[in-house]
Enzyme design. Sequence first.
Site, short mmCIF file in Angstrom:
data_model
loop_
_atom_site.label_atom_id
_atom_site.label_comp_id
_atom_site.label_asym_id
_atom_site.label_seq_id
_atom_site.Cartn_x
_atom_site.Cartn_y
_atom_site.Cartn_z
N GLU A 1 40.97 31.56 33.77
CA GLU A 1 42.12 31.62 33.11
C GLU A 1 42.87 30.10 33.06
OE1 GLU A 1 44.65 34.98 34.38
OE2 GLU A 1 43.55 36.27 33.04
N ASP B 1 40.85 44.01 35.41
CA ASP B 1 42.04 43.59 35.88
C ASP B 1 43.00 44.73 36.80
OD1 ASP B 1 44.20 42.02 36.15
OD2 ASP B 1 44.32 41.36 34.12
N GLU C 1 52.27 45.58 36.36
CA GLU C 1 51.88 44.93 35.08
C GLU C 1 51.52 45.81 33.88
OE1 GLU C 1 49.08 41.64 35.51
OE2 GLU C 1 49.17 41.03 33.42
C1 BDP Z 1 46.31 39.04 35.18
C2 BDP Z 1 47.83 38.50 34.72
C3 BDP Z 1 48.20 37.24 34.91
C4 BDP Z 1 47.72 36.47 36.28
C5 BDP Z 1 46.13 37.12 36.52
C6 BDP Z 1 45.52 36.78 37.60
O1 BDP Z 1 48.06 39.12 33.37
O2 BDP Z 1 49.49 36.77 34.67
O3 BDP Z 1 47.74 35.27 36.56
O4 BDP Z 1 46.13 38.55 36.39
O5 BDP Z 1 45.73 37.85 38.54
O6 BDP Z 1 46.46 40.38 35.34
O7 BDP Z 1 45.42 35.46 38.27
#
Ligand code: BDP
Length: 705
Positions: free
Chosen positions: A291, A367, A395
């Site tokens: 990401e 996730d 979340e």
């Molecule tokens: C996702 C979230 C994000 C986090 C990412 C993570 O949307 O905000 O930074 O995981 O775990 O679920 O790095």
Amino acid sequence: MMMRLLLVALLASVALNSAQAEDGYRLWLRYDQVDGRDVRSGYRSALRAVVFQTTAGEDTPVIASARAELTRGLGGLIDRDPTVHIVAGELRPELGADGYALKAVTVDGERAVRITGNSDAGVLYGTFALLRKMQLGESLDELDETSVPKIARRLMNHWDNLNRFVERGYAGFSLWEWAYLPEVISPRYEDYARALASTGINGTVINNVNANALILTPEYLAKVAALADVFRQWGIRLYLTSRFSAPMEIGGLETADPLDPAVQAWWDAKVAEIYTYVPDFGGFLVKANSEGQPGPHDFGRDHADGANMLAAPLAAEGRDGIVMWRAFVYAFEDDTDRVKQAYNQFVPLDGKFLDNVIVQIKNGPLDFMPREAFSPLFGAMPHTRLMAELQITQEYLGGSVQLAYLGPMWEEVLTQDTYAQGEGSTIGRVVDGTLKGHPLSAIAGVANTGTDRNWTGHPLAQSNWYAYGRLAWDHELTAHQIAEEWTALTFDAEEDAANEIVEILMGSRETVVNYSMPLGLHHIMERGHHYGPGPWVMGGRSDWTSPYYHQANEIGVGADRGQFGSKAINQYALELRQQWGNLDTVPDNLLLWFHHVPWDYEMKSGRPLWDELALRYQQGVDEVHAMQARWDDLQGKIDDERWDATRQRMALQEKDAREWRDACLLYFQQFSQRPLPEGVEPAEYDLQHYIDVNRRYYPGHPGEY
Ligand code: BDP
């Protein structure tokens, strides 16, 4: 003098009133005298002394904390401040580093309890355990028991930014007041540390995995040190996330290539510097090449190269720091099924990580969905230390509005068999290190805490913080047992009302699954803030769209991850491949995770898939209604403040649940072209209405702050 007396009286009455206000601040550490629970009779009321026994027999800061807690707890529970004796005893190998033994003994002919630990931390945990027993009204008459944590490093992960925004945080701002540190020490730091220690958590990563290199500068390290000083007194070690490109951002180097000697030297010096601020520094947590975060791939290196570079100085000079290297990696340039990517990247590196590296794996391969199949990495890296990352903050389960007690989800994960070493190779045993005999074991929970007075926003979301801590200590505790404990500690409820709360908690996660992503559906939430339905989400990178995951078309719905699909199923052991790969044996709750199923497919219930799906959504809504009715009945049986705060949130949850049902069914109906089965309420609006819902400035969304 008079003035002083008046002031004291005034302060006392303020303290009393705030204690009665039940604003949730005290969490599960309330220590009130509970009439219904007989804490003042028998041995308990006769308790005159407590013996703290450690191998050193020294009065340390952690022992001082244990004593302070005892004074606070027993003062509240039995109105007594017992004498504390600190003595030295033999090493008790069976207690390990953090375990404790509690035993009813006599001291000078009077009733006492001896709390034994090899370390002062063991005594601290034993003290909390004793107080917990007393709060629960358990008898101490025959007290003689031991408890040893199964996992060595039990951590919180805070996704807190330096500007105090909490990514995916729904309970206010970050607890860390960076602008005022190190001079100003909020009393909340200590209350936070007490709460952690009370369940046995012994480490905390205080900053976001989407890291800011500034935290590693001397200016911030001085602030970090001030927090560490508070936490240390409660047996909690501080950890930091480290931004992989820090040598370039704050070190003036031209590269962060892990194999470049100058880069290694920079990290060696940086780690040494951190230890001058925090002598018991726990180590780094790293999100790399995921990401948008920098990582070793940017320099043509792999995850092991990156992790080992950071790990080396953490193990040098007698240090026992670790690197927690996250396996939450995926890239949109990679067109393999997203749920397969972490396995593909990490399995070839098995055995290449240094001993003080532990790979941190989210429970699911995607996730933190309301339900996922488990991450196959847990069963696939026998020569690597592996830890689990659970998400306490909700979340994808309704932020701090919707009720979802996550104990049952974590129990499901920790008891899941990977079959890595034959039957019984549960994730719990992978994570506690016993399956492979790894001495380093760890677990992490992404925090749901913030500056809200009650710490977690939803009053009942405290149960998730508590449950995580208890499971981190002992993953064999059941979700039900923990819910009972938490409820008894948190509310002054009669038995019937307490049972009712426990039942409401126990069903709550499945209810969220039913009205949001039933039958194995996943990743169909609204983009960005992740709150509310969004099965229609399209555009931008494909792995952030919803159709990527639900694959709905006129034939059916669901992700085909079998032999004719993405083959993700091949990442699991044969037993699971057979069970999950077959439509007849895959459980309903993972059906659409692994299979693309025709709308008219006959389900185990005898109904066609479309009807079953619609009825699940309806069931979710019905369950929310039932929950509201049960909660209404609790009025007057618990304090009004928390009862009403919860009632209001449930009203919003009910609206949300209907929105999920209506939006998803209208959306999928475009493909199924089938009518709603009997018993499913028709949507209030047309599909476009739901698509147009625009939640602005929703908490926790990094893009909108
Ligand atoms: C996702 C979230 C994000 C986090 C990412 C993570 O949307 O905000 O930074 O995981 O775990 O679920 O790095």
